[in-house]
Design a protein around this motif. Sequence first.
Motif, PDB file in Angstrom:
ATOM      1  N   ARG A  62       0.808  -1.225   0.000  1.00 24.18           N
ATOM      2  CA  ARG A  62       0.000   0.000   0.000  1.00 24.18           C
ATOM      3  C   ARG A  62       0.843   1.278   0.000  1.00 24.18           C
ATOM      4  O   ARG A  62       0.363   2.339  -0.379  1.00 24.18           O
ATOM      5  N   PHE A  63       2.081   1.193   0.511  1.00 30.29           N
ATOM      6  CA  PHE A  63       2.992   2.355   0.523  1.00 30.29           C
ATOM      7  C   PHE A  63       4.219   2.010  -0.325  1.00 30.29           C
ATOM      8  O   PHE A  63       5.306   1.756   0.208  1.00 30.29           O
ATOM      9  N   PRO A  64       4.075   1.963  -1.645  1.00 27.76           N
ATOM     10  CA  PRO A  64       5.190   1.527  -2.503  1.00 27.76           C
ATOM     11  C   PRO A  64       6.448   2.374  -2.370  1.00 27.76           C
ATOM     12  O   PRO A  64       7.545   1.899  -2.610  1.00 27.76           O
ATOM     13  N   LYS A 460      -1.621   7.270  -0.638  1.00 28.63           N
ATOM     14  CA  LYS A 460      -2.290   8.054  -1.682  1.00 28.63           C
ATOM     15  C   LYS A 460      -3.721   7.589  -1.929  1.00 28.63           C
ATOM     16  O   LYS A 460      -4.612   8.394  -2.193  1.00 28.63           O
ATOM     17  N   ALA A 461      -3.929   6.260  -1.841  1.00 27.98           N
ATOM     18  CA  ALA A 461      -5.274   5.726  -2.091  1.00 27.98           C
ATOM     19  C   ALA A 461      -6.226   6.005  -0.939  1.00 27.98           C
ATOM     20  O   ALA A 461      -7.447   5.905  -1.092  1.00 27.98           O
TER      21      ALA A 461
END
Length: 744
Positions: A62-64, A460-461
């Motif tokens: 989720r946090f690339p 970001k999502a």
Amino acid sequence: MATFLYKLGRFAFRRRRFVALIWVALLALAGFGAASASTAASSSFSIPGTEAQRAFDLLEQRFPGVSADGATARVVFKAPEGQKMTDPENKAQVTKAVGSLKSGSDQVASVADPYTVGAVSKNGSTAYVAVSYKVSAMELTDETRDALKDAGHAAQKGGLTVEIGGDALLVIPETGATEVIGVTVAAVVLVITFGSLVAAGLPLLTALIGVGIGVSTITALANPLGLDSTTSILAMMIGLAVGIDYALFIVSRYRAELAEGREHEEAAGRAVGTAGSAVVFAGLTVVIALVGLAVVNIPILTKMGFAAAGTVVIAVLVALTLVPAMLGFAGKRVMGRKARKAASEPVEAKPNMGTRWARFVLRKPVWVLLAGVIGLGVVAVPATSLEMGLPDEGSQPTNSTQRRAYDLLSDGFGPGFNGPLLVVVDTADSSDGKTAVKQVTDEISGIRGVAAVTPAQFNKAGDTAMITVIPKDRPSSTETEDVVLAIRDAGADIKSDTGAKVLVTGATAMNIDFSQKMNDALLPYLALVVGLAFLLLMLVFRSVLVPLKAALGFLLSVVAALGAVVAVFQWGWLGSLFGVEQTGPIMSMMPIFMVGVVFGLAMDYEVFLVTRMREAYVHGEKPGQAIVTGFRHGARVVTAAAVIMMAVFAGFIGSTEQMVKMIGFSLAIAVFFDAFVVRMAIVPAVLALLGDRAWSLPRWLDRLLPNVDVEGEGLRKQLGDSTDPQDGSGHGGGAEGERELSRV
């Protein structure tokens, strides 16, 4: 088996140049592979199936942009007495250091300015710069580490105290010169045991060749297999110990055969055929114990176990092939001057120390048994207070910059700043993610033992949030563990209310999950290893009670060793003697690790000592006399082997790394208890009390089990020996043989 090994021993002796050339070629090949191998990449620490690992995996997904397992560092600044870090001059120094860190390496992911993120203590005396890297600590280049160290130099010149903590400074543990002392002690013991420099040097030389091949192979394969530095240290530690011991037993039996008047090639064949059988089964128990570490399902532990098992296999092969080949090169010099002179001047053999001790035990078996069991029981008492965890930087030497940074942070911000918790909130299944995250933050703030909670940071999502929680206590304390458990309990309620999943991770939570996983795996691992070894020993001794006694004695020695480890490393007894500068919980992998390694090594002494007794009993001696025969021929060698192994392990106590120090101490003290108390005292006492029953095996089981002929009975029938049943070695008697065996 004995017949095959007999032929192998004769072949190796006869074709010694060919055999030696093969081993030298293997050493050169492994050395070339190690020298040309690229630096090992990251050996990421993962614990499959735990909450902390699931949180790490979720973060990477989720946090690339965030490297969840990337290296971190904290550059800690302390103002001189009477000044504050908020003073303009000091602030300018820190700002300059921040700029230097940002431009120092392209491996840097982020650098947090303490004046922007509020990383200044309430009294203004201390501030720290948090540095995150894109890669793990093992992948950091020397240039990146140098840039980190250089960043604070200018501030130091300006009068500030600057220390650096975090795993970014992780280096290969230094074991110092003490392992050299261990090998030196081994050499002295071998010279005393054999009375010959040639015979003493041979086990050392062959063991070093075996360890060289094993460790070089591990180094060569470190990158593709993801092996770290601790793997090679463990392999060297165990490979050196068993390598010397296995060669020692072959050489001692060879000398005994020569003393009986055998030709050199025949003596080599018989030594490998008899003592070599014991070496094979002893090596198998060690391999079973090390490979069995895979049941824990922690990749790094599995790799360590397999790598160390590989060095043990090499040690067994070296003992069966290279040792007889080297004996061929040594010729008569392997006997030493005194032994050669004694062989030509027959004299009446005197009972050696092993014989006298065995006779004493036979006279007082109950008292010896009680003394051994009660003594180990008393030493084991501290084990009831065992607290487990993984060492943090607070256990580093007080003169290291990591330890000084740890202490500065503890003084300025509280001990919990050294082990922040990372709470990951997955709101993908929640109807109102922001409300759920606020509820999580409020719940955590109200938990006892929490010092601070940072604002949530969303991806970001917008479906995942990160919250940093600072406990009040140090990372390895039980209070911090209670905080982790409380957050997880609260997370379960929040999930039922909002649908949001709450996961706790970070180094501290990972350590807690690791400890729990080790605890859960201990009993299954113990059952697997002891069960398989029990079957193996039943094959060797054709008995049920002897393997049972061996297993129970081992458990007693391991619990006693754990008690000693708790007393030294957790309570601090004699801590200064062993260089323990900070007491704390025992490394969580220690119990299962000790079970694995010590069980294998303990069975070495069981096999080598008791096979001599079994051999004598099979050849017609009464149970009591068989015990005396076993000790007459085996006690001196087993004692030498145990002292050597203790010396090798104790050499690692001088390491700067707390984990290596603890492993070295625990293995050394465990070998002492098992070899000298269990095998030398409790075992003969129990066998004396059991009598003939010790060697009995139900008929149906006797028919079921294959006969592996460890005593070499089938070999002797094939060779047409006319053995004297009163000679426990299975050879003809004679003053020369008795005299040489009493020395060995």
